[in-house]
Design a protein around this motif. Structure first.
Motif, PDB file in Angstrom:
ATOM      1  N   CYS B  23       0.839  -1.045  -0.052  1.00  0.00           N
ATOM      2  CA  CYS B  23       0.045   0.011  -0.109  1.00  0.00           C
ATOM      3  C   CYS B  23       0.825   1.307  -0.074  1.00  0.00           C
ATOM      4  N   VAL B  24       0.593   2.052  -0.767  1.00  0.00           N
ATOM      5  CA  VAL B  24       1.063   3.714  -0.735  1.00  0.00           C
ATOM      6  C   VAL B  24       0.178   4.422   0.037  1.00  0.00           C
ATOM      7  N   PRO B  25       0.223   5.022   1.121  1.00  0.00           N
ATOM      8  CA  PRO B  25      -0.753   5.968   1.763  1.00  0.00           C
ATOM      9  C   PRO B  25      -0.567   7.349   1.187  1.00  0.00           C
ATOM     10  N   ILE B  26      -1.588   7.992   1.328  1.00  0.00           N
ATOM     11  CA  ILE B  26      -1.457   9.605   0.947  1.00  0.00           C
ATOM     12  C   ILE B  26      -0.357  10.008   1.867  1.00  0.00           C
ATOM     13  N   SER B  27       0.385  10.639   1.132  1.00  0.00           N
ATOM     14  CA  SER B  27       1.853  11.153   1.311  1.00  0.00           C
ATOM     15  C   SER B  27       2.029  11.948   2.781  1.00  0.00           C
ATOM     16  N   ASN B  28       1.158  12.793   3.253  1.00  0.00           N
ATOM     17  CA  ASN B  28       0.942  13.420   4.445  1.00  0.00           C
ATOM     18  C   ASN B  28       0.403  12.845   5.710  1.00  0.00           C
TER      19      ASN B  28
END
Lengths: 114, 114
Positions: B23-28
């Motif tokens: 998974c790549v979460p939202i960056s902030n």
């Protein structure tokens, strides 16, 4: 412990008719309440949420929900159904003190009849 | 608009094999979650992760499961030795800090264990 009950696993309405999806919750603390929509082969998209303040909450795509503490309910409504509303709808609850896990209901599949 | 992404979209594995769902979460975002949905059932919480450690885990999340944020962008769920009953859709979610607890979900990975 929190729980969510969604009455009606399948709901069918005619295009242009009122949509009413029912959700009742149980929580030992003031809840945060959410409605998510899931279109086929997609993830969960937030429709609307209740945290504090106004009990009638408006969301995307013309949906709204009303938090009724006395009835422990958070029913989802839309005055006029559109074909694009066909999807699975999930009600969820979390405890008030932020970033807690979501507890989901079993979901309601909404079918729109042309 | 930022979104959570997940890979692969579908994973087929043999019973007893290890799988890693990415998974790549939202960056902030600072809070990360895994949920799963067995076919025809409700979405269930597995684990939450904050500040490089597990915040909460469910009964489902036993010793066969682990999570990791190896490089500051990816968030992975590992199942060490898959069982037939692990077949499900696995959803990653992320949330920003604060108390409004809005979680953004990815499209899911469908895991099939044969």
């Amino acid at each position: 412990a929190q729980s969510v009950t969604q009455l009606g696993s399948h709901v069918s309405v005619s295009e242009g008719a009122l949509v009413l999806l029912r959700c009742n919750y149980s929580s030992s603390v003031p809840p945060y309440l959410f409605w998510y929509v899931q279109y086929p082969n997609q993830g969960l998209q937030l429709l609307l949420k209740y945290t504090t303040g106004a009990t009638l909450v408006k969301g995307i795509n013309g949906f709204e929900a009303e938090f009724k503490k006395s009835e422990t309910s958070f029913h989802l409504t839309k005055p006029s159904a559109h074909m694009s509303d066909a999807a699975e709808y999930f009600c969820a609850v979390s405890e008030v003190f932020g970033n807690e896990k979501l507890t989901f209901g079993t979901g309601t599949r909404l079918t729109i009849i042309p | 608009e930022p979104e959570v992404t997940q890979t692969p979209s579908h994973q087929v594995t043999q019973m007893g094999q290890e799988v890693i769902l990415r998974c790549v979460p939202i960056s902030n975002h600072l809070y990360f979650y895994w949920y799963r949905q067995i076919l025809g059932q409700k979405v269930e919480f597995l684990v939450s992760f904050y500040n490089n450690e597990i915040s909460e885990k469910s009964e489902i999340f036993d010793d066969q499961f682990s999570v990791e944020r190896p490089d500051g962008s990816n968030f992975t769920l590992k199942i060490r030795s898959t069982k037939l009953e692990d077949s499900a859709m696995y959803f990653c979610a992320s949330g920003s800090s604060g108390v409004n607890n809005e979680q953004f979900f990815g499209p899911g990975t469908r895991l099939t264990v044969l």
